[in-house]
Design a protein around this motif. Sequence first.
Motif, PDB file in Angstrom:
ATOM      1  N   SER A  66      12.250  -0.500  -1.735  1.00  0.00           N
ATOM      2  CA  SER A  66      12.160  -1.638  -2.647  1.00  0.00           C
ATOM      3  C   SER A  66      11.569  -2.862  -1.946  1.00  0.00           C
ATOM      4  O   SER A  66      10.719  -3.565  -2.508  1.00  0.00           O
ATOM      5  CB  SER A  66      13.545  -1.963  -3.209  1.00  0.00           C
ATOM      6  N   VAL A  67      12.003  -3.114  -0.732  1.00  0.00           N
ATOM      7  CA  VAL A  67      11.460  -4.240   0.051  1.00  0.00           C
ATOM      8  C   VAL A  67       9.983  -3.991   0.345  1.00  0.00           C
ATOM      9  O   VAL A  67       9.158  -4.900   0.188  1.00  0.00           O
ATOM     10  CB  VAL A  67      12.253  -4.459   1.360  1.00  0.00           C
ATOM     11  N   THR A 112       7.901  -4.652  -2.779  1.00  0.00           N
ATOM     12  CA  THR A 112       7.789  -6.069  -3.118  1.00  0.00           C
ATOM     13  C   THR A 112       6.951  -6.844  -2.112  1.00  0.00           C
ATOM     14  O   THR A 112       6.149  -7.700  -2.492  1.00  0.00           O
ATOM     15  CB  THR A 112       9.194  -6.708  -3.194  1.00  0.00           C
ATOM     16  N   SER A 113       7.100  -6.536  -0.841  1.00  0.00           N
ATOM     17  CA  SER A 113       6.510  -7.374   0.207  1.00  0.00           C
ATOM     18  C   SER A 113       5.317  -6.759   0.934  1.00  0.00           C
ATOM     19  O   SER A 113       4.591  -7.478   1.593  1.00  0.00           O
ATOM     20  CB  SER A 113       7.583  -7.728   1.238  1.00  0.00           C
ATOM     21  N   CYS A 114       5.125  -5.458   0.814  1.00  0.00           N
ATOM     22  CA  CYS A 114       4.121  -4.796   1.654  1.00  0.00           C
ATOM     23  C   CYS A 114       3.064  -4.001   0.893  1.00  0.00           C
ATOM     24  O   CYS A 114       1.933  -3.870   1.360  1.00  0.00           O
ATOM     25  CB  CYS A 114       4.809  -3.857   2.646  1.00  0.00           C
ATOM     26  N   TYR A 115       3.436  -3.445  -0.254  1.00  0.00           N
ATOM     27  CA  TYR A 115       2.563  -2.490  -0.933  1.00  0.00           C
ATOM     28  C   TYR A 115       1.219  -3.058  -1.372  1.00  0.00           C
ATOM     29  O   TYR A 115       0.252  -2.320  -1.468  1.00  0.00           O
ATOM     30  CB  TYR A 115       3.272  -1.878  -2.145  1.00  0.00           C
ATOM     31  N   ASP A 116       1.140  -4.347  -1.682  1.00  0.00           N
ATOM     32  CA  ASP A 116      -0.147  -4.884  -2.134  1.00  0.00           C
ATOM     33  C   ASP A 116      -1.241  -4.697  -1.091  1.00  0.00           C
ATOM     34  O   ASP A 116      -2.408  -4.561  -1.452  1.00  0.00           O
ATOM     35  CB  ASP A 116      -0.033  -6.365  -2.509  1.00  0.00           C
ATOM     36  N   PHE A 143       0.929 -17.307  -2.229  1.00  0.00           N
ATOM     37  CA  PHE A 143       0.658 -16.967  -3.626  1.00  0.00           C
ATOM     38  C   PHE A 143       1.639 -15.943  -4.203  1.00  0.00           C
ATOM     39  O   PHE A 143       1.603 -15.650  -5.389  1.00  0.00           O
ATOM     40  CB  PHE A 143      -0.774 -16.428  -3.767  1.00  0.00           C
ATOM     41  N   HIS A 144       2.484 -15.389  -3.327  1.00  0.00           N
ATOM     42  CA  HIS A 144       3.463 -14.370  -3.744  1.00  0.00           C
ATOM     43  C   HIS A 144       4.794 -14.672  -3.069  1.00  0.00           C
ATOM     44  O   HIS A 144       5.220 -13.959  -2.145  1.00  0.00           O
ATOM     45  CB  HIS A 144       2.984 -12.969  -3.349  1.00  0.00           C
ATOM     46  N   GLU A 145       5.460 -15.703  -3.526  1.00  0.00           N
ATOM     47  CA  GLU A 145       6.692 -16.165  -2.887  1.00  0.00           C
ATOM     48  C   GLU A 145       7.771 -15.088  -2.810  1.00  0.00           C
ATOM     49  O   GLU A 145       8.548 -15.053  -1.863  1.00  0.00           O
ATOM     50  CB  GLU A 145       7.230 -17.399  -3.605  1.00  0.00           C
ATOM     51  N   ASP A 146       7.816 -14.210  -3.799  1.00  0.00           N
ATOM     52  CA  ASP A 146       8.834 -13.151  -3.815  1.00  0.00           C
ATOM     53  C   ASP A 146       8.623 -12.137  -2.697  1.00  0.00           C
ATOM     54  O   ASP A 146       9.515 -11.352  -2.394  1.00  0.00           O
ATOM     55  CB  ASP A 146       8.887 -12.450  -5.166  1.00  0.00           C
ATOM     56  N   ALA A 147       7.460 -12.156  -2.071  1.00  0.00           N
ATOM     57  CA  ALA A 147       7.163 -11.214  -0.989  1.00  0.00           C
ATOM     58  C   ALA A 147       7.713 -11.673   0.358  1.00  0.00           C
ATOM     59  O   ALA A 147       7.784 -10.881   1.297  1.00  0.00           O
ATOM     60  CB  ALA A 147       5.659 -10.996  -0.872  1.00  0.00           C
ATOM     61  N   ASP A 148       8.095 -12.938   0.452  1.00  0.00           N
ATOM     62  CA  ASP A 148       8.608 -13.442   1.730  1.00  0.00           C
ATOM     63  C   ASP A 148       9.911 -12.727   2.069  1.00  0.00           C
ATOM     64  O   ASP A 148      10.806 -12.614   1.230  1.00  0.00           O
ATOM     65  CB  ASP A 148       8.829 -14.952   1.652  1.00  0.00           C
ATOM     66  N   LEU A 149       9.993 -12.230   3.279  1.00  0.00           N
ATOM     67  CA  LEU A 149      11.170 -11.477   3.704  1.00  0.00           C
ATOM     68  C   LEU A 149      12.252 -12.409   4.233  1.00  0.00           C
ATOM     69  O   LEU A 149      11.968 -13.340   4.988  1.00  0.00           O
ATOM     70  CB  LEU A 149      10.785 -10.489   4.814  1.00  0.00           C
ATOM     71  N   THR A 150      13.484 -12.123   3.849  1.00  0.00           N
ATOM     72  CA  THR A 150      14.618 -12.866   4.398  1.00  0.00           C
ATOM     73  C   THR A 150      14.918 -12.320   5.797  1.00  0.00           C
ATOM     74  O   THR A 150      14.451 -11.231   6.172  1.00  0.00           O
ATOM     75  CB  THR A 150      15.874 -12.694   3.525  1.00  0.00           C
ATOM     76  N   GLU A 159      17.680 -11.128   6.745  1.00  0.00           N
ATOM     77  CA  GLU A 159      18.443  -9.897   6.551  1.00  0.00           C
ATOM     78  C   GLU A 159      17.511  -8.716   6.258  1.00  0.00           C
ATOM     79  O   GLU A 159      17.719  -7.611   6.771  1.00  0.00           O
ATOM     80  CB  GLU A 159      19.461 -10.059   5.413  1.00  0.00           C
ATOM     81  N   GLN A 160      16.500  -8.936   5.434  1.00  0.00           N
ATOM     82  CA  GLN A 160      15.549  -7.869   5.126  1.00  0.00           C
ATOM     83  C   GLN A 160      14.759  -7.469   6.367  1.00  0.00           C
ATOM     84  O   GLN A 160      14.514  -6.279   6.595  1.00  0.00           O
ATOM     85  CB  GLN A 160      14.588  -8.310   4.021  1.00  0.00           C
ATOM     86  N   ARG A 161      14.370  -8.445   7.157  1.00  0.00           N
ATOM     87  CA  ARG A 161      13.633  -8.155   8.390  1.00  0.00           C
ATOM     88  C   ARG A 161      14.500  -7.316   9.338  1.00  0.00           C
ATOM     89  O   ARG A 161      14.032  -6.340   9.918  1.00  0.00           O
ATOM     90  CB  ARG A 161      13.176  -9.448   9.063  1.00  0.00           C
ATOM     91  N   THR A 162      15.759  -7.696   9.467  1.00  0.00           N
ATOM     92  CA  THR A 162      16.681  -6.945  10.325  1.00  0.00           C
ATOM     93  C   THR A 162      16.885  -5.540   9.781  1.00  0.00           C
ATOM     94  O   THR A 162      16.861  -4.559  10.540  1.00  0.00           O
ATOM     95  CB  THR A 162      18.028  -7.687  10.419  1.00  0.00           C
ATOM     96  N   MET A 163      17.045  -5.424   8.472  1.00  0.00           N
ATOM     97  CA  MET A 163      17.250  -4.127   7.828  1.00  0.00           C
ATOM     98  C   MET A 163      16.056  -3.200   8.098  1.00  0.00           C
ATOM     99  O   MET A 163      16.241  -2.026   8.447  1.00  0.00           O
ATOM    100  CB  MET A 163      17.426  -4.358   6.322  1.00  0.00           C
ATOM    101  N   ILE A 164      14.838  -3.725   7.976  1.00  0.00           N
ATOM    102  CA  ILE A 164      13.640  -2.915   8.221  1.00  0.00           C
ATOM    103  C   ILE A 164      13.581  -2.510   9.684  1.00  0.00           C
ATOM    104  O   ILE A 164      13.295  -1.352  10.005  1.00  0.00           O
ATOM    105  CB  ILE A 164      12.363  -3.676   7.801  1.00  0.00           C
ATOM    106  N   ARG A 165      13.840  -3.442  10.575  1.00  0.00           N
ATOM    107  CA  ARG A 165      13.786  -3.118  12.009  1.00  0.00           C
ATOM    108  C   ARG A 165      14.803  -2.033  12.358  1.00  0.00           C
ATOM    109  O   ARG A 165      14.505  -1.119  13.119  1.00  0.00           O
ATOM    110  CB  ARG A 165      14.024  -4.366  12.856  1.00  0.00           C
TER     111      ARG A 165
END
Length: 139
Positions: free
Chosen positions: A41-42, A45-49, A117-124, A126-132
């Motif tokens: 999901s992350v 929202t943040s990477c697929y484009d 231009f895509h504010e919802d794509a900015d990672l929190t 917590e999301q950055r830690t979760m991905i790592r």
Amino acid sequence: MKRALLIFLLVFIAMQVIQTEKTNVQASKDLEIKAPAHIKSVFETSCYDCHSNNTKWPWYSNIAPLSWIISSNVKNARAGVNFSIWESYTPEQKKKKLKRIFRTVYAAMPLQSYVRFHEDADLTREQRTMIREWTGVKK
């Protein structure tokens, strides 16, 4: 002043003739990354484009020179990591790409020019830690 404006306008119009290819090559769903739902999901929202074949090309991606910059960014991003064809990578390629994700998720991704231009794509944080943590890469 009018002459300079006219020249600028003519150059701008001429630039529109040089369009870049904006593709979304269909890949088998079997090749898409297999990740837990919260990670995927992350990514969506943040990477697929940029990092998949599911790019949503905004209206301004048709206006040069922005079209050239956006197309180049997507092409380079897909070459680095493409989640649409993840399962086609060899285990060694996946390992290298996971290391790249681990390194860049805190430092460089998503690009600030994209987030603007895509504010919802900015990672929190917590999301950055979760991905790592999901990458399984050890510092």
